[in-house]
Motif scaffolding. Structure first.
Motif, PDB file in Angstrom:
ATOM      1  N   ALA A   1     -20.694  70.815  55.215  1.00 28.80           N
ATOM      2  CA  ALA A   1     -22.086  71.236  55.377  1.00 28.80           C
ATOM      3  C   ALA A   1     -23.051  70.183  54.877  1.00 28.80           C
ATOM      4  N   ARG A   2     -22.602  69.340  53.944  1.00 33.59           N
ATOM      5  CA  ARG A   2     -23.483  68.299  53.414  1.00 33.59           C
ATOM      6  C   ARG A   2     -23.493  67.031  54.268  1.00 33.59           C
ATOM      7  N   LEU A   3     -22.608  66.930  55.239  1.00 36.82           N
ATOM      8  CA  LEU A   3     -22.539  65.743  56.082  1.00 36.82           C
ATOM      9  C   LEU A   3     -23.609  65.782  57.160  1.00 36.82           C
ATOM     10  N   GLU A   4     -24.076  64.592  57.544  1.00 35.53           N
ATOM     11  CA  GLU A   4     -25.002  64.489  58.668  1.00 35.53           C
ATOM     12  C   GLU A   4     -24.236  64.723  59.975  1.00 35.53           C
ATOM     13  N   PRO A   5     -24.936  65.182  61.042  1.00 39.55           N
ATOM     14  CA  PRO A   5     -24.239  65.442  62.316  1.00 39.55           C
ATOM     15  C   PRO A   5     -23.392  64.280  62.826  1.00 39.55           C
ATOM     16  N   PRO A   6     -23.863  63.013  62.788  1.00 36.98           N
ATOM     17  CA  PRO A   6     -22.991  61.929  63.273  1.00 36.98           C
ATOM     18  C   PRO A   6     -21.676  61.836  62.495  1.00 36.98           C
ATOM     19  N   GLN A   7     -21.742  62.074  61.172  1.00 33.20           N
ATOM     20  CA  GLN A   7     -20.520  62.032  60.377  1.00 33.20           C
ATOM     21  C   GLN A   7     -19.592  63.192  60.735  1.00 33.20           C
TER      22      GLN A   7
ATOM     23  N   ILE B   1     -24.241  55.344  66.659  1.00 31.46           N
ATOM     24  CA  ILE B   1     -23.438  54.166  67.016  1.00 31.46           C
ATOM     25  C   ILE B   1     -22.668  53.665  65.798  1.00 31.46           C
ATOM     26  N   ALA B   2     -23.331  53.665  64.629  1.00 30.09           N
ATOM     27  CA  ALA B   2     -22.669  53.193  63.409  1.00 30.09           C
ATOM     28  C   ALA B   2     -21.458  54.065  63.066  1.00 30.09           C
ATOM     29  N   GLU B   3     -21.583  55.378  63.236  1.00 28.90           N
ATOM     30  CA  GLU B   3     -20.461  56.272  62.940  1.00 28.90           C
ATOM     31  C   GLU B   3     -19.337  56.110  63.957  1.00 28.90           C
ATOM     32  N   PHE B   4     -19.688  56.029  65.245  1.00 34.24           N
ATOM     33  CA  PHE B   4     -18.648  55.829  66.266  1.00 34.24           C
ATOM     34  C   PHE B   4     -17.896  54.520  66.032  1.00 34.24           C
ATOM     35  N   ALA B   5     -18.619  53.491  65.568  1.00 34.31           N
ATOM     36  CA  ALA B   5     -17.985  52.193  65.329  1.00 34.31           C
ATOM     37  C   ALA B   5     -16.965  52.263  64.191  1.00 34.31           C
ATOM     38  N   ARG B   6     -17.076  53.263  63.342  1.00 34.75           N
ATOM     39  CA  ARG B   6     -16.135  53.403  62.221  1.00 34.75           C
ATOM     40  C   ARG B   6     -14.817  54.024  62.656  1.00 34.75           C
TER      41      ARG B   6
END
Length: 547
Positions: free
Chosen positions: A56-62, A94-99
């Motif tokens: 619940a504390r994570l941002e949607p991209p994460q 994009i930064a999250e997908f790149a991970r």
């Protein structure tokens, strides 16, 4: 609903799993809107809430990235593709997908052995002089082992994971249905063409599953780059290569991820950056067939300032017409001609969903014009392309998949070049080749060839015209000319009304069962079940099942 579109029950287990993962990561509303709510009861046993507070504390991209990682190789690959879609997603996505990475525990050799024996025709120890049991690397689709041929050649053996195709095919079938349901449930997704995006992804992933296709790609690119002696492509050993296995020369060099070692070995980093750029630019601009994933892990630096490219599972293709448009775009950016850039972008997006076309043109012109007077050495072509895709995203325009892949390759290339040499000038490297290719396109021989092709096409159409007109007139006389008009939103409304009518009819049947069963329960006599009138009890059970 999505569950109603399933052609068979073979994917229900995987659908359960996907629904459970999405629910666990906080996407319950999306699950319901996609029509997966009916599976949640079955999926209840996997809906663990152990990490609910953390999620619940994570941002949607994460949250999306973690869900994709948990869903497995197909969805990880999808996320990696989306990492190159700056025209669809903002920088934080994009930064999250790149991970996302596809490194997974390797399959033990004993589990691989039956498939290896079937593909090689013998035990690996009998085919190779040496075969290392421990893999060099393991990814979601395949893993790589080092070996030595009997003539002493060092090779790598790439082996597809057993039974991976069945799981990926099931995921692709579900993704195609999810894309269709999403397009119908969220009209805001329509400009992004989710169905087309998934179809392109499915084609790419199926090609990547065929390890022999990777080798054919490698040989094609090797032939195209034969004029660049400083570039090396691993040689393929076809005697042991097939759909589930390939064997290529082992590259002894420094990985592009280890730049400190490049300096320690005394290699010229500036020269390497220029040579790498020249090779990738030639693939894209001149050949129209390019390595679509030129990240540092797929590049090795060799003695003599040579460069080797590996892993050609993902490649891009640029049709001749697209190549001309690409030349116009890149020259427009490098030579600061805003109208040329705007014209190409509008052509690429097809002008779809552009409410304010003039506003888009003005924004592109203002963007390009800001670089007027900036020295060529200070232009960052990759950053300029990334900003152009941002403008498209703000106007809810999506690039065709092949062009998005191409722009990703350009951006990756400039990033690698600047990693080797902070003063690397991508625009300066690209401009001479762009002008050379443009001159080649307008040489008399090339013009004559295109003119002859156009003339042949025109003559073919003209020769067929009398026959087509005759057919049209004949059908008109017979009253067989039909005009079809399709209104997409009207069809969607009709589908919704149809579903509502079906549910209303079911509700009436259930209500009739309840009323009828209640009457039967009050009437004595007749067969009983558990001490109750059997027909009344069966009616109630039918109402429960139908509701």
């Amino acid at each position: 609903m999505l569950i109603e579109t399933l052609g068979s029950a073979r994917d229900l287990g995987r659908l359960n799993e996907i629904a459970g993962v999405l629910m666990r990561h906080g996407f319950g509303d999306a699950v319901r809107r996609l029509g997966l709510a009916d599976t949640l009861a079955r999926a209840g046993h996997v809906l663990h809430r152990d990490h609910a507070d953390e999620l619940a504390r994570l941002e949607p991209p994460q949250q999306v990235r973690r869900a994709l990682e948990e869903l497995g190789p197909t969805f990880v690959k999808l996320g990696q593709i989306l990492a190159g879609r700056a025209d669809l997603f903002g920088p934080e996505w994009i930064a999250e997908f790149a991970r996302l990475h596809s490194r997974v525990p390797p399959v033990p050799l004993d589990s691989l052995r039956p498939q290896l024996v079937e593909d090689l025709g013998a035990e690996p120890e009998a085919v190779f002089a040496r075969f290392d049991a421990e893999p060099l690397a393991a990814a979601s689709i395949a893993q790589v082992h080092r070996a030595q041929l009997k003539d002493g050649t060092e090779v790598v053996v790439k082996i597809r994971r057993p039974n991976i195709r069945d799981k990926i095919e099931a995921d692709l079938r579900l993704l195609e249905r999810v894309a269709g349901a999403a397009a119908e449930s969220w009209l805001a997704l329509e400009p992004y063409r989710p169905r087309e995006l998934v179809r392109e992804f499915a084609r790419s992933l199926r090609r990547e599953l065929d390890l022999a296709t990777e080798c054919r790609n490698a040989e094609r690119i090797a032939a195209n780059l034969a004029v660049l002696p400083e570039v090396t492509i691993p040689r393929v050993h076809w005697a042991w290569t097939g759909e589930r296995i390939n064997v290529q020369d082992y590259i002894e060099g420094i990985s592009g991820e280890n730049l400190d070692r490049v300096s320690r070995q005394g290699l010229d980093r500036q020269l390497l950056a220029r040579r790498g750029a020249r090779a990738v630019l030639k693939m894209i601009v001149e050949d129209g067939f390019f390595h679509a994933d030129p990240h540092p892990g797929n590049v090795f630096y060799l003695p003599g300032n040579r460069i080797a490219f590996i892993d050609f599972g993902m490649v891009g293709r640029v049709a001749p017409r697209r190549r001309d448009e690409l030349l116009q775009l890149l020259l427009g950016l490098v030579e600061r001609e805003p109208q040329a850039v705007a014209d190409v972008l509008i052509e690429w997006t097809g002008g779809q969903h552009v409410v304010h076309l003039a506003q888009l043109e003005d924004e592109v012109e203002a963007f390009v014009d800001q670089f007027h007077g900036v020295p060529l050495a200070q232009l960052k072509l990759g950053d300029m392309l990334a900003q152009v895709t941002t403008i498209l995203r703000e106007h809810r325009l999506a690039l065709p998949a092949d062009l998005a892949l191409l722009i990703k390759a350009f951006i990756s290339l400039e990033g690698m070049g600047r990693g080797l040499d902070p003063a690397f000038n991508m625009a300066g490297e690209a401009l001479p080749l762009l002008r050379q290719v443009l001159r080649t396109r307008y040489e008399p021989k090339a013009l004559a060839q295109r003119g002859w092709q156009a003339l042949r096409s025109t003559l073919a159409v003209a020769s067929q015209l009398p026959h087509d007109l005759s057919q049209l007139l004949r059908r008109a006389r017979q009253g067989r000319v039909h005009v079809a008009i399709e209104v997409a939103h009207l069809k969607r409304t009709g589908d919704l009304i149809d579903r509502a009518a079906n549910r209303l009819a079911l509700a009436l049947v259930v209500a009739a069962l309840i009323v009828g069963s209640s009457i039967v329960m009050t009437v004595g006599g007749g067969p009983t079940l558990l001490g109750l009138p059997a027909f009344g009890l069966l009616g109630f059970l039918g109402a429960v099942a139908g509701g």
